[in-house]
Scaffold this motif. Structure first.
Motif, PDB file in Angstrom:
ATOM      1  N   GLU A   1     -46.311 -39.989  -7.674  1.00  0.00           N
ATOM      2  CA  GLU A   1     -46.722 -38.467  -7.329  1.00  0.00           C
ATOM      3  C   GLU A   1     -45.572 -37.761  -6.736  1.00  0.00           C
ATOM      4  O   GLU A   1     -44.600 -38.374  -5.885  1.00  0.00           O
ATOM      5  N   THR A   2     -45.790 -36.432  -6.764  1.00  0.00           N
ATOM      6  CA  THR A   2     -44.631 -35.624  -6.202  1.00  0.00           C
ATOM      7  C   THR A   2     -45.060 -35.658  -4.623  1.00  0.00           C
ATOM      8  O   THR A   2     -46.221 -35.582  -4.359  1.00  0.00           O
TER       9      THR A   2
ATOM     10  N   VAL B   1     -39.633 -33.228  -1.884  1.00  0.00           N
ATOM     11  CA  VAL B   1     -38.488 -34.142  -1.651  1.00  0.00           C
ATOM     12  C   VAL B   1     -38.484 -34.952  -2.782  1.00  0.00           C
ATOM     13  O   VAL B   1     -39.511 -35.342  -3.330  1.00  0.00           O
ATOM     14  N   PRO B   2     -37.158 -35.522  -2.942  1.00  0.00           N
ATOM     15  CA  PRO B   2     -37.290 -36.429  -4.276  1.00  0.00           C
ATOM     16  C   PRO B   2     -37.770 -37.607  -3.854  1.00  0.00           C
ATOM     17  O   PRO B   2     -37.427 -38.502  -3.138  1.00  0.00           O
ATOM     18  N   ARG B   3     -38.954 -37.899  -4.885  1.00  0.00           N
ATOM     19  CA  ARG B   3     -39.701 -39.319  -4.772  1.00  0.00           C
ATOM     20  C   ARG B   3     -38.861 -40.560  -4.951  1.00  0.00           C
ATOM     21  O   ARG B   3     -39.232 -41.647  -4.526  1.00  0.00           O
TER      22      ARG B   3
ATOM     23  N   ARG C   1     -40.441 -45.231  -1.156  1.00  0.00           N
ATOM     24  CA  ARG C   1     -41.332 -46.372  -1.540  1.00  0.00           C
ATOM     25  C   ARG C   1     -42.498 -46.332  -0.676  1.00  0.00           C
ATOM     26  O   ARG C   1     -42.397 -46.230   0.421  1.00  0.00           O
ATOM     27  N   LEU C   2     -43.606 -46.796  -1.329  1.00  0.00           N
ATOM     28  CA  LEU C   2     -45.006 -47.097  -0.475  1.00  0.00           C
ATOM     29  C   LEU C   2     -44.772 -48.663  -0.409  1.00  0.00           C
ATOM     30  O   LEU C   2     -44.473 -49.664  -1.119  1.00  0.00           O
TER      31      LEU C   2
END
Length: 223
Positions: free
Chosen positions: A136-137, A149-151, A155-156
């Motif tokens: 997601e954005t 911000v740049p995804r 990281r999740l």
């Protein structure tokens, strides 16, 4: 080296809109927590399983185990006032000859491949943290201003987070700090860099009723 998993299961049912703690809610005919324990036993039937529960949940858990005739051997440790102290309790007398995975009790969909990657990397590097890409954005909020911000830079983070026991023993001997949101943050506070590895996207943390629906669908698909 010995393999140990500390499964932390101290959650409540508040966001699940249930009086029953979420780890005890049935998912496809079995309590969530039993699915989680089964997964690590399936990975290695000789793994040492340490289950951390609040004291007032232990009696109910034992009753559930009797009801479902749950056969997998595990040792129960008392939960603490927060996750840091719960993990610390689970590390009692762990020794320095083990690789230890710390896992959320309400992540029953962790894959065998994820568990294996974590133990192998921790044996080599001393630390192993599972992550997945952000799809997601993302927007960063700062007071009344927000910006994208740049995804790709994020990281999740999932569990199991896996470490050599010698590292964990020192890390959890520190004073608690509010910035300790997971085991990686505790270890990093000692100046130790953690190693990342690929998790599995379906390894969600069951928190809401919708998560149960998703988890049930995954289990039905893979049955």
């Amino acid at each position: 080296m010995r393999k140990v998993v500390i499964i932390v299961a101290a959650g409540s049912g508040s966001r699940m809109q249930s009086e029953l703690p979420k780890q005890f809610i049935e998912l496809n005919g079995l309590p969530v927590l039993m699915h989680t324990i089964n997964k690590f036993y399936e990975y290695d039937s000789h793994i040492e399983i340490r289950l951390v529960l609040p004291d007032d949940h232990v009696k109910h858990w034992l009753q559930i185990c009797e009801r479902f005739i749950f056969p997998i051997r595990h040792e129960i440790f008392s939960g603490g006032s927060n996750r840091f102290f719960s993990v610390k309790n689970g590390l009692q007398d762990i020794g320095e000859d083990a690789i230890v995975a710390i896992h959320d009790g309400v992540r029953p969909l962790v894959s065998l491949e994820t568990i294996n990657r974590g133990f192998k990397l921790a044996a080599k590097k001393g630390t192993a943290i599972p992550v997945v890409d952000v799809h997601e954005t993302i927007r960063h909020l700062s007071q009344s201003v927000s910006k994208t911000v740049p995804r790709v830079d994020y990281r999740l983070v999932q569990t199991p987070q896996v470490f050599k026991s010698s590292i964990l023993a020192k890390a959890y001997n520190q004073e608690f700090h509010s910035s300790f949101t997971d085991d990686a943050s505790v270890v990093e506070n000692m100046g130790i860099e953690v190693s990342l590895y690929e998790g599995n996207r379906e390894n969600l943390k069951i928190t809401t009723p919708n998560d149960l629906v998703v988890a049930s669908a995954y289990l039905n698909h893979n049955s």
